[in-house]
Design a protein around this motif. Structure first.
Motif, PDB file in Angstrom:
ATOM      1  N   ALA A  32      -3.162   1.712   6.759  1.00  0.00           N
ATOM      2  CA  ALA A  32      -3.344   2.466   5.528  1.00  0.00           C
ATOM      3  C   ALA A  32      -4.806   2.827   5.306  1.00  0.00           C
ATOM      4  O   ALA A  32      -5.124   3.871   4.757  1.00  0.00           O
ATOM      5  CB  ALA A  32      -2.803   1.656   4.347  1.00  0.00           C
ATOM      6  N   GLU A  33      -5.706   1.962   5.789  1.00  0.00           N
ATOM      7  CA  GLU A  33      -7.136   2.204   5.552  1.00  0.00           C
ATOM      8  C   GLU A  33      -7.581   3.523   6.179  1.00  0.00           C
ATOM      9  O   GLU A  33      -8.411   4.242   5.639  1.00  0.00           O
ATOM     10  CB  GLU A  33      -7.984   1.064   6.143  1.00  0.00           C
ATOM     11  CG  GLU A  33      -7.699  -0.317   5.577  1.00  0.00           C
ATOM     12  CD  GLU A  33      -6.486  -0.946   6.204  1.00  0.00           C
ATOM     13  OE1 GLU A  33      -6.461  -1.064   7.442  1.00  0.00           O
ATOM     14  OE2 GLU A  33      -5.535  -1.291   5.475  1.00  0.00           O
ATOM     15  N   VAL A  34      -6.988   3.823   7.342  1.00  0.00           N
ATOM     16  CA  VAL A  34      -7.386   5.043   8.042  1.00  0.00           C
ATOM     17  C   VAL A  34      -7.101   6.252   7.166  1.00  0.00           C
ATOM     18  O   VAL A  34      -7.937   7.142   7.003  1.00  0.00           O
ATOM     19  CB  VAL A  34      -6.630   5.154   9.383  1.00  0.00           C
ATOM     20  CG1 VAL A  34      -6.898   6.491  10.045  1.00  0.00           C
ATOM     21  CG2 VAL A  34      -7.027   4.014  10.301  1.00  0.00           C
ATOM     22  N   LEU A  35      -5.902   6.252   6.567  1.00  0.00           N
ATOM     23  CA  LEU A  35      -5.522   7.385   5.725  1.00  0.00           C
ATOM     24  C   LEU A  35      -6.340   7.396   4.445  1.00  0.00           C
ATOM     25  O   LEU A  35      -6.741   8.453   3.957  1.00  0.00           O
ATOM     26  CB  LEU A  35      -4.032   7.312   5.399  1.00  0.00           C
ATOM     27  CG  LEU A  35      -3.140   7.731   6.558  1.00  0.00           C
ATOM     28  CD1 LEU A  35      -1.698   7.389   6.259  1.00  0.00           C
ATOM     29  CD2 LEU A  35      -3.289   9.221   6.806  1.00  0.00           C
ATOM     30  N   GLU A  36      -6.601   6.204   3.907  1.00  0.00           N
ATOM     31  CA  GLU A  36      -7.397   6.133   2.687  1.00  0.00           C
ATOM     32  C   GLU A  36      -8.789   6.687   2.935  1.00  0.00           C
ATOM     33  O   GLU A  36      -9.338   7.427   2.115  1.00  0.00           O
ATOM     34  CB  GLU A  36      -7.480   4.686   2.201  1.00  0.00           C
ATOM     35  CG  GLU A  36      -6.374   4.334   1.227  1.00  0.00           C
ATOM     36  CD  GLU A  36      -6.104   2.841   1.180  1.00  0.00           C
ATOM     37  OE1 GLU A  36      -7.035   2.061   1.436  1.00  0.00           O
ATOM     38  OE2 GLU A  36      -4.944   2.473   0.916  1.00  0.00           O
ATOM     39  N   ALA A  37      -9.333   6.339   4.084  1.00  0.00           N
ATOM     40  CA  ALA A  37     -10.661   6.826   4.419  1.00  0.00           C
ATOM     41  C   ALA A  37     -10.668   8.349   4.476  1.00  0.00           C
ATOM     42  O   ALA A  37     -11.580   9.004   3.951  1.00  0.00           O
ATOM     43  CB  ALA A  37     -11.105   6.254   5.761  1.00  0.00           C
ATOM     44  N   ALA A  38      -9.598   8.919   5.070  1.00  0.00           N
ATOM     45  CA  ALA A  38      -9.514  10.367   5.170  1.00  0.00           C
ATOM     46  C   ALA A  38      -9.424  10.985   3.784  1.00  0.00           C
ATOM     47  O   ALA A  38     -10.049  12.008   3.488  1.00  0.00           O
ATOM     48  CB  ALA A  38      -8.310  10.762   6.015  1.00  0.00           C
ATOM     49  N   THR A  39      -8.627  10.346   2.896  1.00  0.00           N
ATOM     50  CA  THR A  39      -8.469  10.868   1.542  1.00  0.00           C
ATOM     51  C   THR A  39      -9.795  10.788   0.786  1.00  0.00           C
ATOM     52  O   THR A  39     -10.180  11.701   0.056  1.00  0.00           O
ATOM     53  CB  THR A  39      -7.387  10.071   0.793  1.00  0.00           C
ATOM     54  OG1 THR A  39      -6.317   9.816   1.690  1.00  0.00           O
ATOM     55  CG2 THR A  39      -6.875  10.837  -0.403  1.00  0.00           C
ATOM     56  N   LEU A  40     -10.511   9.679   0.981  1.00  0.00           N
ATOM     57  CA  LEU A  40     -11.800   9.517   0.310  1.00  0.00           C
ATOM     58  C   LEU A  40     -12.783  10.587   0.768  1.00  0.00           C
ATOM     59  O   LEU A  40     -13.608  11.056   0.001  1.00  0.00           O
ATOM     60  CB  LEU A  40     -12.377   8.123   0.597  1.00  0.00           C
ATOM     61  CG  LEU A  40     -11.745   6.987  -0.206  1.00  0.00           C
ATOM     62  CD1 LEU A  40     -12.373   5.664   0.172  1.00  0.00           C
ATOM     63  CD2 LEU A  40     -11.889   7.241  -1.705  1.00  0.00           C
ATOM     64  N   ASP A  41     -12.659  10.961   2.041  1.00  0.00           N
ATOM     65  CA  ASP A  41     -13.538  12.015   2.551  1.00  0.00           C
ATOM     66  C   ASP A  41     -13.121  13.379   2.052  1.00  0.00           C
ATOM     67  O   ASP A  41     -13.705  14.388   2.446  1.00  0.00           O
ATOM     68  CB  ASP A  41     -13.523  12.005   4.089  1.00  0.00           C
ATOM     69  CG  ASP A  41     -14.286  10.816   4.632  1.00  0.00           C
ATOM     70  OD1 ASP A  41     -14.988  10.175   3.823  1.00  0.00           O
ATOM     71  OD2 ASP A  41     -14.178  10.524   5.829  1.00  0.00           O
TER      72      ASP A  41
ATOM     73  N   SER B 122       0.823  -1.208   0.000  1.00  0.00           N
ATOM     74  CA  SER B 122       0.000   0.000   0.000  1.00  0.00           C
ATOM     75  C   SER B 122       0.856   1.257   0.000  1.00  0.00           C
ATOM     76  O   SER B 122       0.396   2.328   0.327  1.00  0.00           O
ATOM     77  CB  SER B 122      -0.907  -0.011   1.235  1.00  0.00           C
ATOM     78  OG  SER B 122      -0.112  -0.058   2.391  1.00  0.00           O
ATOM     79  N   ARG B 123       2.136   1.107  -0.347  1.00  0.00           N
ATOM     80  CA  ARG B 123       3.071   2.220  -0.289  1.00  0.00           C
ATOM     81  C   ARG B 123       2.637   3.456  -1.073  1.00  0.00           C
ATOM     82  O   ARG B 123       2.590   4.538  -0.517  1.00  0.00           O
ATOM     83  CB  ARG B 123       4.457   1.745  -0.751  1.00  0.00           C
ATOM     84  CG  ARG B 123       5.475   2.822  -0.939  1.00  0.00           C
ATOM     85  CD  ARG B 123       6.346   3.073   0.273  1.00  0.00           C
ATOM     86  NE  ARG B 123       6.638   1.916   1.093  1.00  0.00           N
ATOM     87  CZ  ARG B 123       7.513   0.985   0.794  1.00  0.00           C
ATOM     88  NH1 ARG B 123       8.186   1.034  -0.339  1.00  0.00           N
ATOM     89  NH2 ARG B 123       7.731   0.009   1.621  1.00  0.00           N
ATOM     90  N   PRO B 124       2.296   3.321  -2.399  1.00  0.00           N
ATOM     91  CA  PRO B 124       2.135   4.557  -3.185  1.00  0.00           C
ATOM     92  C   PRO B 124       0.868   5.304  -2.824  1.00  0.00           C
ATOM     93  O   PRO B 124       0.089   5.640  -3.671  1.00  0.00           O
ATOM     94  CB  PRO B 124       2.113   4.057  -4.626  1.00  0.00           C
ATOM     95  CG  PRO B 124       1.730   2.639  -4.568  1.00  0.00           C
ATOM     96  CD  PRO B 124       2.021   2.129  -3.204  1.00  0.00           C
TER      97      PRO B 124
END
Lengths: 298, 309
Positions: B199-208, A17-19
């Motif tokens: 990583a999911e936590v950050l992805e969730a923030a980005t999606l928001d 999940s790096r990039p």
């Protein structure tokens, strides 16, 4: 190189999940380049002083007084001169004696103490742990006066004993570090061994110690580097007697004595740094582990 | 301290084993820390000099005279103030540089990251005396690389400029060396913390729709706060007892003692001037200052509902 990467990438699955920062488009490409050039520039900036010392160490004394970067001739004999111009070998021996005895002594004294704080069940354990933390936080310089007078009364100032003896009995930072490690070892193993009829000492020796090897390595490394780099202690206790000087004290005075011979001073600096840096690079895995354990725990 | 909780059961034989295992450490705690601490306070009330220490001259109890002498000394207040300011600057610098580099390291590929870590750890492994010597050399007035480069860039005033003559400049130089050799600790700690954020936590923030900066501030920082707390308290403790860099780089405290910090000041008074009574009084003051700083910090932590370790 890969050895360094392993401990820092605690979870390998995350590489996938790096990039996360990278998306499509020129903006992210620019961002990528910017971030990587910054990293590279900083790397060079941190390395530059070290490279600079190494290059100056092999210059002639005349060239070391100029601000040229690249040695015109390579004077490897500078390193030998450091040994002939000062009793460097005996300083080396003293440093090795201090760090070696302290590290071995610390392991003998602090491993059982840490085990008692982590895994033995007794009343007052929390209080004892609190005392260890408090002792760890107190700077050694605070009690320097009474301690110095104590060792002077025993006639041991001017020797390395005031530095080594505390480690033979127990070092509070090491006890703290080792305890944190012992806590991560599941108690089931020890219990199984007890059911099999092992005594507490056997449990510690046969079950806990093998499993805590990375933690013990980290504690030993911390202890060795701390004592190798220690300046205040040797200055205070051994400063009055040059035969007992360690490398750090010797290096500080070497600069004063050979002020115009920067090449020799830098050669001496390289010799002092080398063991610490080499040990560090070889053992950085346990080192990083040690930090994350003391820091992240809980 | 989590393991001690909820484990009230004791085991037969354990107390005896614990007593055996901890006896040497207890000896250090009492003999080399507790008793000296008591003596420190005691000596600070006496006129205690070279004759008393080595020749057994009689001791005279002088009450608070040492403290009075210390407190009426303008230099002491100056030293106290600059100790706090200098330590604060070092702590802030270490945390900023270490934090920024941890973030940077989490955003670059494996090879540059490895190089960055190697370089940082190299600085860290450098003994303080060696690091101080190197910095003095780099910033030497006549031979130093730094002045050379600055003159080359057209700043001709820097030719022969002494970095240790002016008080603030000398402090800044020492602070630079201190930060150089202590930021790797913060960097490694925080980097490990950043890697541990799912990583999911950050992805969730980005999606928001959160920007990188916003995600850092609202997601990463709160998650890292316990680690930052540990790094801060470690840095405070570390930078308050700084001795080597000041002693070596400013030659024992700078021109006319302008760069003294409490630790070096105490050493000079007690051991260079053989005034152990006054030195002890400074030691007591140092303990009190460190205690106050630690307590303030712990209270600030608690108010935010956080605990150490």
């Amino acid at each position: 190189m890969t050895t360094l990467d392993t401990p820092l990438d605690a979870s390998p699955s995350r590489a996938a999940s790096r990039p996360r920062a990278a998306g499509p488009g020129a903006r992210s490409a620019l961002h990528w380049i910017a971030v990587h050039s910054l990293a590279l520039a900083l790397t060079l900036m941190f390395l530059l002083p070290l490279v600079f010392i190494a290059l100056t160490a092999v210059m002639s004394d005349q060239q070391a007084l100029t601000s040229q970067l690249w040695p015109r001739e390579w004077h490897w004999e500078n390193f030998a001169h450091v040994f002939t111009r000062s009793p460097m070998l005996s300083y080396f021996g003293n440093s090795l004696l201090y760090s070696g005895l302290a590290t071995v002594g610390m392991l003998l004294s602090s491993v059982p103490a840490a085990y008692a704080l982590a895994r033995l069940r007794w009343r007052g354990r929390n209080l004892a742990f609190f005392a260890v933390v408090a002792a760890m936080l107190l700077p050694p310089q605070v009690v320097a006066v009474p301690l110095y007078l104590l060792w002077a009364q025993l006639g041991l100032t001017g020797t390395l004993w005031p530095l080594v003896v505390p480690y033979l009995l127990g070092d509070f930072f090491s006890i703290f570090l080792l305890r944190q490690f012992f806590l991560t070892i599941p108690e089931d193993y020890a219990d199984a061994a007890r059911v099999d009829g092992c005594s507490e000492l056997q449990v510690l020796w046969r079950v806990i110690l093998p499993m805590a090897r990375p933690g013990i390595a980290a504690a030993a490394l911390f202890c060795f580097l701390y004592t190798w780099n220690d300046y205040f202690g040797p200055l205070l206790y051994a400063g009055e007697r040059p035969e007992s000087w360690t490398l750090s004290v010797a290096l500080a005075s070497f600069r004063g004595l050979h002020h115009v011979e920067w090449n020799l001073t830098m050669a001496a600096t390289v010799l002092v740094m080398l063991p610490a840096v080499v040990l560090f690079l070889f053992a950085q895995k346990s080192f990083v582990k040690g930090i994350t354990f003391t820091g992240v725990k809980g | 301290m989590s393991a001690g909780d909820g484990m009230t059961t004791t085991r037969r034989g354990d107390a005896l084993a614990a007593a055996r295992y901890l006896a040497p450490a207890a000896l250090v705690l009492v003999g080399l820390l507790g008793y000296p601490m008591y003596q420190l306070v005691l000596i600070s009330f006496y006129d205690y000099g070279q004759e008393q220490a080595s020749a057994g001259a009689p001791l005279t109890f002088i009450g608070f005279d040492n403290y009075q002498r210390l407190f009426s000394e303008p230099q002491f207040w100056g030293v106290l103030g600059q100790t706090v300011a200098f330590a604060a600057a070092c702590v802030a610098g270490t945390l900023l540089v270490g934090g920024a580099l941890a973030v940077l390291a989490s955003r670059v590929r494996a090879v540059p990251r490895t190089l960055l870590f190697l370089a940082a750890l190299g600085a860290w492994a450098t003994p303080a005396v060696a690091g101080s010597t190197v910095w003095l050399f780099l910033f030497d007035a006549d031979l130093g690389l730094v002045n050379e480069v600055l003159v080359g860039l057209g700043i001709h005033d820097m030719a022969g400029y002494s970095w240790t003559y002016d008080k603030l400049v000398a402090f800044a130089l020492v602070a630079g060396e201190v930060i150089w050799c202590s930021f790797p600790f913060v960097m490694v700690t925080l980097y490990a913390g950043i890697r541990a954020i799912p990583a999911e936590v950050l992805e969730a923030a980005t999606l928001d729709g959160a920007s990188t900066w916003r995600a850092t501030r609202s997601v990463v920082l709160p998650l890292l706060r316990p680690l930052i707390a540990v790094a801060t308290i470690q840095s405070i403790i570390w930078d308050f007892k700084l001795f080597t860099q000041i002693y070596v780089m400013t030659g024992g405290g700078g021109v006319a003692g302008q760069n003294l910090v409490l630790n070096v000041y105490a050493y000079q008074q007690a051991f260079a001037a053989s005034d152990y009574g006054l030195g002890s009084a400074i030691g007591v003051v140092m303990t009190v200052v460190l205690l106050v700083v630690t307590l303030f910090y712990l209270r600030a932590l608690r108010r935010r509902g956080e605990e150490l370790a």
